[in-house]
Design a protein around this motif. Structure first.
Motif, mmCIF file in Angstrom:
data_model
loop_
_atom_site.group_PDB
_atom_site.id
_atom_site.type_symbol
_atom_site.label_atom_id
_atom_site.label_comp_id
_atom_site.label_asym_id
_atom_site.label_seq_id
_atom_site.Cartn_x
_atom_site.Cartn_y
_atom_site.Cartn_z
ATOM 1 N N ARG A 211 0.815 -1.221 0.000
ATOM 2 C CA ARG A 211 0.000 0.000 0.000
ATOM 3 C C ARG A 211 0.851 1.276 0.000
ATOM 4 O O ARG A 211 0.632 2.171 -0.827
ATOM 5 C CB ARG A 211 -0.959 -0.001 1.199
ATOM 6 C CG ARG A 211 -1.893 1.204 1.212
ATOM 7 C CD ARG A 211 -2.498 1.391 2.595
ATOM 8 N NE ARG A 211 -3.372 0.302 2.956
ATOM 9 C CZ ARG A 211 -4.684 0.277 2.699
ATOM 10 N NH1 ARG A 211 -5.249 1.286 2.075
ATOM 11 N NH2 ARG A 211 -5.412 -0.741 3.089
ATOM 12 N N TRP A 214 2.462 1.744 -3.418
ATOM 13 C CA TRP A 214 1.503 2.097 -4.459
ATOM 14 C C TRP A 214 1.019 3.534 -4.288
ATOM 15 O O TRP A 214 0.856 4.275 -5.254
ATOM 16 C CB TRP A 214 0.330 1.128 -4.426
ATOM 17 C CG TRP A 214 -0.753 1.475 -5.409
ATOM 18 C CD1 TRP A 214 -2.059 1.719 -5.143
ATOM 19 C CD2 TRP A 214 -0.603 1.639 -6.823
ATOM 20 N NE1 TRP A 214 -2.737 2.020 -6.294
ATOM 21 C CE2 TRP A 214 -1.861 1.979 -7.342
ATOM 22 C CE3 TRP A 214 0.486 1.543 -7.699
ATOM 23 C CZ2 TRP A 214 -2.073 2.216 -8.686
ATOM 24 C CZ3 TRP A 214 0.277 1.773 -9.044
ATOM 25 C CH2 TRP A 214 -0.993 2.107 -9.525
ATOM 26 N N GLN A 215 0.791 3.961 -3.052
ATOM 27 C CA GLN A 215 0.356 5.334 -2.818
ATOM 28 C C GLN A 215 1.428 6.328 -3.248
ATOM 29 O O GLN A 215 1.113 7.411 -3.761
ATOM 30 C CB GLN A 215 0.009 5.516 -1.335
ATOM 31 C CG GLN A 215 -1.269 4.798 -0.925
ATOM 32 C CD GLN A 215 -1.548 4.876 0.559
ATOM 33 O OE1 GLN A 215 -0.627 5.103 1.354
ATOM 34 N NE2 GLN A 215 -2.794 4.683 0.944
ATOM 35 N N TRP A 218 1.239 6.443 -7.045
ATOM 36 C CA TRP A 218 0.025 7.166 -7.440
ATOM 37 C C TRP A 218 0.217 8.677 -7.262
ATOM 38 O O TRP A 218 -0.184 9.472 -8.112
ATOM 39 C CB TRP A 218 -1.128 6.662 -6.586
ATOM 40 C CG TRP A 218 -2.492 7.044 -7.070
ATOM 41 C CD1 TRP A 218 -3.332 7.950 -6.488
ATOM 42 C CD2 TRP A 218 -3.184 6.546 -8.216
ATOM 43 N NE1 TRP A 218 -4.507 8.033 -7.192
ATOM 44 C CE2 TRP A 218 -4.448 7.179 -8.257
ATOM 45 C CE3 TRP A 218 -2.864 5.614 -9.197
ATOM 46 C CZ2 TRP A 218 -5.379 6.929 -9.248
ATOM 47 C CZ3 TRP A 218 -3.791 5.357 -10.195
ATOM 48 C CH2 TRP A 218 -5.028 6.003 -10.216
ATOM 49 N N LYS A 219 0.864 9.074 -6.159
ATOM 50 C CA LYS A 219 1.120 10.484 -5.916
ATOM 51 C C LYS A 219 2.081 11.055 -6.964
ATOM 52 O O LYS A 219 1.886 12.173 -7.454
ATOM 53 C CB LYS A 219 1.710 10.659 -4.511
ATOM 54 C CG LYS A 219 1.925 12.111 -4.102
ATOM 55 C CD LYS A 219 2.440 12.202 -2.669
ATOM 56 C CE LYS A 219 2.664 13.655 -2.264
ATOM 57 N NZ LYS A 219 3.166 13.762 -0.850
#
Length: 226
Positions: A211, A214-215, A218-219
């Motif tokens: 997580r 991935w965050q 994504w950012k």
């Protein structure tokens, strides 16, 4: 696991079905790549698996029973599965060691290719959408989920533990390779034991490692200059 995805359906079970469908499709492409390279290297026994039809890659244990078991022992919070593995016959390959490694690594290679292709499409999409549209776009979120799932498939398959590809890639260089079929079975039983007795183990990996990574990606995507 389902709550890792962005803008998913409010119905938990629809989200699980969505995730499983994507896993099945990308696992099918993974197995297609195995079969395609093995066939090109001389293993004619995999000819019927050289197809992009995902239904040709359905396996009773891998695609149906194993996901159902994971779903049950995780109290309907996690679903995971795979397509039916391609039974590569090492003895039919022209160069046993090199061709075995090529055919085995073709699966993760396919998933990596899908990651790169999807990321390119996502970056191109930034030219046509505003930041607000990007954050709420179904297409962008779908593509982001494709990247995440294929990244998981690459990372998991490259672990050097039977019956994963990271272990099988070297079987062609070793004598008495049929012995490793037994190790595959032991590895499967070991994984089932972990899932059955420690279902929180997988969720810990997802929440503590996958997580945050991935965050971060994504950012970076939203702040990527175009």
């Amino acid at each position: 696991m389902w709550n890792l995805f962005f803008h998913m359906h409010e119905d938990h079970y629809i989200s699980l079905a969505y995730f499983f469908a994507m896993i099945f499709i990308f696992s099918g492409l993974h197995e297609y790549a195995h079969a395609r390279i093995a066939y090109a290297c001389g293993d004619v026994s995999v000819k019927n698996r050289v197809t992009l039809n995902p239904f040709k890659h359905i396996g009773l244990v891998e695609t149906i029973l194993f996901p159902a078991l994971i779903l049950y022992i995780s109290d309907y919070q996690i679903i995971f599965g795979s397509a039916k593995p391609v039974p590569i016959n090492i003895e039919l390959l022209r160069r046993r060691g090199r061709d075995t490694m090529s055919a085995v690594l073709a699966g993760p290679g396919m998933n990596f290719f899908l990651i790169v292709t999807t990321l390119v499409v996502m970056i191109i999409s930034k030219f046509f959408m505003t930041p607000k549209e990007l954050s709420s776009s179904f297409l962008v979120n779908f593509l982001g989920n494709c990247v995440l799932i294929n990244a998981l498939l690459v990372c998991l398959n490259l672990i050097p533990f039977p019956p994963l590809d990271g272990f099988k890639a070297f079987c062609g260089f070793l004598p008495r390779w049929r012995f490793f079929i037994i190790l595959d079975l032991i590895g499967i039983l070991a994984l089932l034991y972990v899932f059955w007795n420690y279902p929180q183990f997988f969720m810990t990996i997802m929440n503590d490692y996958v997580r945050p990574c991935w965050q971060f990606v994504w950012k970076c995507y939203f702040h990527f200059p175009v």
